[in-house]
Design an enzyme around this catalytic site. Structure first.
Site, PDB file in Angstrom:
ATOM      1  N   GLU A 149       0.890  -1.175   0.000  1.00  0.00           N
ATOM      2  CA  GLU A 149       0.000   0.000   0.000  1.00  0.00           C
ATOM      3  C   GLU A 149       0.917   1.211   0.000  1.00  0.00           C
ATOM      4  O   GLU A 149       1.483   1.570   1.036  1.00  0.00           O
ATOM      5  CB  GLU A 149      -0.861   0.020   1.274  1.00  0.00           C
ATOM      6  N   CYS A 192      -2.362   9.632   2.364  1.00  0.00           N
ATOM      7  CA  CYS A 192      -2.052   8.932   1.114  1.00  0.00           C
ATOM      8  C   CYS A 192      -3.162   9.112   0.094  1.00  0.00           C
ATOM      9  O   CYS A 192      -2.902   9.231  -1.095  1.00  0.00           O
ATOM     10  CB  CYS A 192      -1.790   7.454   1.373  1.00  0.00           C
TER      11      CYS A 192
END
Ligand code: NDP
Length: 500
Positions: A245, A279
């Site tokens: 991720e 993010c």
């Protein structure tokens, strides 16, 4: 004697990792640093714990995970305050983050049996004499490596799903947020005191690297793309599977029929909350020509009202990782040097440890502020002819994590055309809290999924079993078959599949 350190920069002192607040420099905690041998020992202990944990079955794990969920829910102010003390994030943002984490633990605990448990799947005509069975068995020990920007919800996106799937976990929190990582493991141990099912190892990047090489059965990494590549390379040595991720450069598209007030509100929150250190935060916006000017004006007006600081009312806290400030400064300076304009903030907005909201327009598409992860409270807003041009520009960067579309008639089809793992229509970031949906990226944003059914399956190995339930009318997989039977098989297959 305690040395004086730069606020927020983690240091190792007498074998301990010392974590400090980036605004005040106040110590948030100190934790023994693990060496390679310590990491191996933790993983070996986790191996035994994993057998016990797997043996509890789905019902036993669900009951314990739900107790952990309740404990966190009852103490969410405590964890939000610790997140604030350690990383500088406003307490309100810490509460919102923890809310999503609680939801994920709840969902993973309640759905693990349905998604992963042993079940019959349909047989097909060709092997109709066999029944088919599928389950997802735990890997054993999962190594989880986490970032600092969402030190609760990000690791829990892996931890909760890995634990619900029956694995033990050794977790390496970011060196910037070890206290929060320790809190998660300590509270888990309060509800599961029997075995070290969730352990934490502390230290710098080398401890993360040691975890990759420690014999864990899988690594779930969340962090930057550059580190993700190193993690993958280390895991390749032992063919250890990885989930990556990584970073993002998420965009918002504002179409002609968008509700501009709602779009501006979402854009300011999605881009600037947590000081832009998200993010899936919005870093660039593409607004179509007819609404561009009005949209920019609304964004500037809303962003200009935000309060910056470390006080209780502050909406934008300090930059957690001091070294990021230079990256943010470089992106702003470069954008302006290349013809961009700051309609709010600008170079003078960078006042370490804070960066004040900065809205940039007319920034060339090939500049760092548009292509690289800025991770600060900045936004670029670009004017586009139509949504087709917007989609092309959004998709022109190597990242592909989330995204947002504001509009009515075409919003859903625009969202589907974004090269990203997730998208939000008429909202931002909402997919992260939707535990029924998978979360993860494409391209430089990584691969694999946390959350949802896919997130549970990520932490289980598919185990497929066929079981004979009757004699074979057309025995194929045996040397006992006769030429006549092989002839009948060929004829039947032609009949079933040969037409059309
Ligand atoms: P880093 O990549 O710097 O660090 C991530 C973790 O990896 C830290 O625990 C770090 O330890 C560890 N690490 C560092 N070097 C190694 C190595 N060689 N081997 C193994 N582990 C290592 O990321 P940040 O902590 O700065 O986090 C910010 C990044 O995370 C941003 O790019 C952001 O977009 C991304 N992110 C992605 C999310 C997603 O779900 N896709 C969610 C949240 C953030 P240490 O800190 O001790 O160096």
């Amino acid at each position: 004697m305690t040395a004086v350190h730069a606020p927020g920069v983690p240091v190792i002192e007498d074998g301990e990792l010392v974590s400090t607040n980036p605004a005040t420099g106040a110590e948030a905690g100190r934790f023994p640093v693990a060496d390679e041998e310590d990491v191996r020992r933790s993983v070996a202990r986790a191996g035994e714990a994993a057998r016990w944990w797997a043996g509890l079955g789905h019902a036993g794990r669900k009951e314990r995970l739900l107790r952990w969920r309740s404990l966190i829910a009852n103490r969410m102010t405590e964890i939000a305050e610790l997140v604030n003390r350690e990383g500088g994030k406003p307490v309100a943002d810490g509460i919102v983050e923890t809310t999503a984490a609680i939801e994920h633990i709840d969902w993973a605990a309640r759905n693990a049996r349905r998604v992963l448990g042993l079940r019959r799947v349909r047989s097909r005509l060709v092997l109709a004499e066999f029944s088919a069975h599928l389950e997802y068995q735990p890997y054993g020990v999962i190594g989880v490596i986490g970032p600092w920007n969402y030190p609760v919800v990000t690791p829990i996106g892996s931890l909760a799903y890995a634990l619900a799937a029956g694995n033990a976990v050794v977790f390496k929190p970011s060196e910037y947020t070890p206290a929060v990582g320790q809190w998660l493991a300590d509270t888990f141990a309060e509800v599961v005191p029997e075995h070290p099912v969730l352990q934490v190892v502390h230290g710098l990047g080398d401890v993360g690297a040691a975890l990759c090489r420690s014999g864990v059965a899988k690594v779930a990494f969340t962090g930057s793309t550059a580190t993700g590549k190193k993690v993958m390379a280390a895991c390749a040595e032992t063919l250890t599977p990885v989930l990556i991720e990584a970073g993002g450069k998420d965009a918002m598209i504002v179409d002609a029929d968008a509700n501009l007030d709602a779009a501006a509100e979402a854009c300011v929150w999605g881009g600037l909350m947590n000081a832009g250190q998200t993010c899936i935060g919005i870093e660039r916006v593409y607004a179509v020509e007819p609404v561009y000017d009005a949209f920019v004006a609304k964004v500037v007006e809303k962003a200009g009202r935000l309060t910056v600081g470390d006080g209780e009312d502050a909406e934008i806290g300090p930059i957690t990782m001091p070294s990021q400030i230079e990256i943010i400064r470089r992106h702003i300076d470069d954008a302006i040097a290349r013809g961009g304009r700051a309609v709010l903030g600008g170079p003078e907005a960078v006042q370490p440890p804070y960066v004040h909201p900065t809205i940039l327009v007319d920034v060339p598409e090939d500049s760092a502020a548009v292509r690289e992860e800025t991770f600060g409270p900045t936004l670029t807003i670009s004017r586009v002819r139509d949504s087709d041009e917007a989609v092309a520009l959004v998709n022109a960067v190597p990242y592909g994590l989330g995204g947002s579309v504001f509009g009515r008639r075409n919003a859903m089809s625009i969202a589907r055309r974004l090269r990203s793992g997730m998208a939000a229509v008429n909202s931002v970031i909402t997919f992260v809290g939707m535990s029924t949906l998978p979360f993860g990226g494409v391209g430089d944003s990584g691969f694999g999924r946390i959350h949802g059914d896919d997130g549970l399956r990520e932490f289980g190995r598919a185990k497929a079993i066929t079981k004979r339930r009757g004699p074979s009318l057309m025995p194929a997989m045996t040397f006992e078959r006769t030429p006549a039977q092989v002839g009948r098989i060929a004829k039947t297959i032609k009949m079933i599949y040969g037409r059309g």
